[in-house]
Design a protein around this motif. Structure first.
Motif, PDB file in Angstrom:
ATOM      1  N   MET A   1      59.682 -12.675  41.897  1.00 24.21           N
ATOM      2  CA  MET A   1      58.885 -11.311  41.593  1.00 24.21           C
ATOM      3  C   MET A   1      57.437 -11.517  42.052  1.00 24.21           C
ATOM      4  N   LYS A   2      57.284 -10.534  42.597  1.00 23.91           N
ATOM      5  CA  LYS A   2      55.792 -10.683  43.457  1.00 23.91           C
ATOM      6  C   LYS A   2      54.727 -10.524  42.439  1.00 23.91           C
ATOM      7  N   PRO A   3      53.677 -11.346  42.388  1.00 22.24           N
ATOM      8  CA  PRO A   3      52.509 -11.385  41.362  1.00 22.24           C
ATOM      9  C   PRO A   3      51.734 -10.109  41.569  1.00 22.24           C
ATOM     10  N   GLU A   4      51.157  -9.647  40.306  1.00 23.84           N
ATOM     11  CA  GLU A   4      50.447  -8.615  40.331  1.00 23.84           C
ATOM     12  C   GLU A   4      49.116  -8.942  41.207  1.00 23.84           C
ATOM     13  N   ASN A   5      48.573  -7.735  41.767  1.00 27.51           N
ATOM     14  CA  ASN A   5      47.196  -7.972  42.053  1.00 27.51           C
ATOM     15  C   ASN A   5      46.237  -7.495  41.225  1.00 27.51           C
ATOM     16  N   PRO A   6      45.239  -8.646  40.930  1.00 28.09           N
ATOM     17  CA  PRO A   6      44.336  -8.126  39.736  1.00 28.09           C
ATOM     18  C   PRO A   6      43.426  -7.021  40.134  1.00 28.09           C
ATOM     19  N   ILE A   7      43.275  -6.859  41.332  1.00 29.87           N
ATOM     20  CA  ILE A   7      42.131  -5.845  41.718  1.00 29.87           C
ATOM     21  C   ILE A   7      42.869  -4.429  41.341  1.00 29.87           C
ATOM     22  N   LEU A   8      44.294  -4.252  41.565  1.00 35.98           N
ATOM     23  CA  LEU A   8      44.642  -3.006  41.348  1.00 35.98           C
ATOM     24  C   LEU A   8      44.788  -2.681  39.688  1.00 35.98           C
ATOM     25  N   THR A   9      45.104  -4.070  39.235  1.00 43.12           N
ATOM     26  CA  THR A   9      45.252  -3.863  37.743  1.00 43.12           C
ATOM     27  C   THR A   9      43.960  -3.448  37.302  1.00 43.12           C
ATOM     28  N   MET A  10      42.851  -3.980  37.504  1.00 43.81           N
ATOM     29  CA  MET A  10      41.468  -3.774  37.047  1.00 43.81           C
ATOM     30  C   MET A  10      41.192  -1.999  37.539  1.00 43.81           C
ATOM     31  N   LEU A  11      41.390  -1.749  38.459  1.00 40.45           N
ATOM     32  CA  LEU A  11      41.399  -0.311  39.120  1.00 40.45           C
ATOM     33  C   LEU A  11      42.147   0.620  38.202  1.00 40.45           C
ATOM     34  N   SER A  12      43.349   0.182  38.147  1.00 42.04           N
ATOM     35  CA  SER A  12      44.208   0.891  36.977  1.00 42.04           C
ATOM     36  C   SER A  12      43.591   1.234  35.626  1.00 42.04           C
ATOM     37  N   LEU A  13      43.133   0.046  34.962  1.00 40.26           N
ATOM     38  CA  LEU A  13      42.514  -0.105  33.772  1.00 40.26           C
ATOM     39  C   LEU A  13      41.204   0.960  33.635  1.00 40.26           C
ATOM     40  N   ALA A  14      40.507   0.900  34.519  1.00 42.21           N
ATOM     41  CA  ALA A  14      39.351   1.627  34.571  1.00 42.21           C
ATOM     42  C   ALA A  14      39.585   3.075  34.837  1.00 42.21           C
ATOM     43  N   ALA A  15      40.650   3.583  35.625  1.00 45.38           N
ATOM     44  CA  ALA A  15      41.119   4.971  35.931  1.00 45.38           C
ATOM     45  C   ALA A  15      41.633   5.622  34.451  1.00 45.38           C
ATOM     46  N   GLY A  16      42.380   4.530  33.726  1.00 47.67           N
ATOM     47  CA  GLY A  16      43.011   4.968  32.436  1.00 47.67           C
ATOM     48  C   GLY A  16      41.936   5.313  31.420  1.00 47.67           C
ATOM     49  N   LEU A  17      40.967   4.308  31.545  1.00 46.93           N
ATOM     50  CA  LEU A  17      39.625   4.577  30.619  1.00 46.93           C
ATOM     51  C   LEU A  17      38.845   5.733  30.948  1.00 46.93           C
ATOM     52  N   LEU A  18      38.895   5.939  32.365  1.00 44.42           N
ATOM     53  CA  LEU A  18      37.937   7.196  32.398  1.00 44.42           C
ATOM     54  C   LEU A  18      38.804   8.532  32.261  1.00 44.42           C
ATOM     55  N   PHE A  19      40.000   8.506  32.307  1.00 41.37           N
ATOM     56  CA  PHE A  19      40.889   9.786  31.764  1.00 41.37           C
ATOM     57  C   PHE A  19      40.747   9.999  30.266  1.00 41.37           C
ATOM     58  N   LEU A  20      40.932   8.680  29.507  1.00 45.13           N
ATOM     59  CA  LEU A  20      40.819   8.586  28.233  1.00 45.13           C
ATOM     60  C   LEU A  20      39.494   8.731  27.563  1.00 45.13           C
ATOM     61  N   ALA A  21      38.451   8.892  28.287  1.00 44.86           N
ATOM     62  CA  ALA A  21      37.254   8.711  27.747  1.00 44.86           C
ATOM     63  C   ALA A  21      36.593  10.034  26.713  1.00 44.86           C
ATOM     64  N   PRO A  22      37.057  11.277  27.676  1.00 45.42           N
ATOM     65  CA  PRO A  22      36.622  12.313  26.583  1.00 45.42           C
ATOM     66  C   PRO A  22      37.575  12.556  25.321  1.00 45.42           C
ATOM     67  N   VAL A  23      38.873  11.747  25.155  1.00 44.81           N
ATOM     68  CA  VAL A  23      39.785  11.766  24.248  1.00 44.81           C
ATOM     69  C   VAL A  23      38.946  10.827  23.053  1.00 44.81           C
ATOM     70  N   LEU A  24      38.726   9.856  23.646  1.00 44.13           N
ATOM     71  CA  LEU A  24      38.184   8.486  22.742  1.00 44.13           C
ATOM     72  C   LEU A  24      36.712   9.078  21.993  1.00 44.13           C
ATOM     73  N   TYR A  25      35.969   9.829  22.854  1.00 44.44           N
ATOM     74  CA  TYR A  25      34.658  10.102  22.409  1.00 44.44           C
ATOM     75  C   TYR A  25      35.147  11.548  21.284  1.00 44.44           C
ATOM     76  N   SER A  26      35.904  12.169  21.544  1.00 43.97           N
ATOM     77  CA  SER A  26      36.249  12.972  20.511  1.00 43.97           C
ATOM     78  C   SER A  26      36.838  12.623  19.279  1.00 43.97           C
ATOM     79  N   VAL A  27      37.646  11.573  19.306  1.00 43.49           N
ATOM     80  CA  VAL A  27      37.924  10.824  18.095  1.00 43.49           C
ATOM     81  C   VAL A  27      36.873  10.354  17.349  1.00 43.49           C
ATOM     82  N   TRP A  28      35.913   9.715  18.074  1.00 39.30           N
ATOM     83  CA  TRP A  28      34.960   9.074  17.709  1.00 39.30           C
ATOM     84  C   TRP A  28      33.817   9.867  16.910  1.00 39.30           C
TER      85      TRP A  28
END
Length: 269
Positions: A1-28
């Motif tokens: 299996m081809k190993p995951e690219n750490p840069i793409l993983t970090m970018l995916s996490l950053a994009a996910g947090l960006l989209f979730l930021a309004p929801v997380l702020y609302s819950v807070w």
């Protein structure tokens, strides 16, 4: 299996947090007091949830939304599956015309049918009832179209083998088509549920009794609640919003695998 690219993983996490930021702020924000929120302080409290559920009847609104959205989903997916099976497997006079009319309904804005539906239900005496909230939402052209395309990809040889064994049309539908179409049916069921759960205009028009308000109507009414000096109690509104999105989130997590599989397989077919 081809190993995951750490840069793409970090970018995916950053994009996910960006989209979730309004929801997380609302819950807070929902765990803050109004005074602390406007003063820029942090004051943890569960009072907003307690007030929303007890003082502002969100428990009742939640039950109403679950009843209406649940029944619309069950009845809507049943009608869509029956229609899709008929369009995909049978040839009858006017069938292509009826299917074209079904697809054409996707191009008609839902607000155009608002007044005819209201007048029809008013004459039938179904306003301010659960039936008045549920009946106009049962038919769903997109679900029928999507399921019809999916069922057409199922080999007809399976139907013919069942017919040779003496199965009826309904038995073929229930024992062959429905099990093989579970991914698509689950996807459409979630789609119908979310659409009805977020419906605001029709419940606002069809219901005048507070006991029949859905969550969307109750949420809109919270904007009138002011903590003082004409300010909106945003922590209270965010607590009610969190209550509103929880059932949809649970439903999505429950059928996530079927949802992705149904969409991808339907696109391939």
């Amino acid at each position: 299996m081809k190993p995951e690219n750490p840069i793409l993983t970090m970018l995916s996490l950053a994009a996910g947090l960006l989209f979730l930021a309004p929801v997380l702020y609302s819950v807070w924000m929902s765990f803050q007091t109004a005074d602390a929120f406007y003063a820029g302080r942090v004051s943890f409290t569960l009072d907003n949830y307690e007030r929303a559920i007890t003082q502002f009847s969100f428990a009742r609104y939640l039950i109403n939304s679950l009843i209406v959205s649940g029944l619309v989903t069950v009845l809507g997916i049943t009608v869509a599956t029956l229609a899709a099976f008929a369009f995909a497997r049978f040839r009858f006079p006017g069938g292509d015309l009826m299917f074209g009319a079904t697809v054409a309904t996707l191009m008609i804005p839902s607000h155009i049918s608002l007044i005819p539906n209201y007048l029809t239900l008013a004459k039938a005496g179904l306003l301010d009832t659960y039936a008045g909230l549920i009946l106009p939402a049962i038919s769903n052209g997109f679900a029928a179209f999507f399921l019809r395309q999916y069922i057409r990809g199922i080999p007809k040889a399976l139907d013919e083998a069942a017919y040779m064994d003496g199965a009826t049309h309904l038995q073929v539908l229930w024992r062959i088509i429905v099990p093989l179409s579970k991914p698509a049916i689950s996807s459409m069921a979630l789609y119908i549920f979310i659409t009805e759960w977020n419906n605001y205009i029709w419940p606002l028009v069809a219901v005048g009794k507070q006991d029949l308000y859905t969550l969307q109507i109750g949420l809109a009414r919270l904007y009138r609640i002011n903590p003082g000096e004409g300010l909106i109690d945003w922590p209270l509104v965010m607590a009610a919003s969190t209550i509103t999105i929880l059932p949809v989130l649970v439903g999505f997590l429950a059928v996530e695998r079927h949802l992705v599989r149904g969409i991808t397989m339907g696109a391939v077919k």
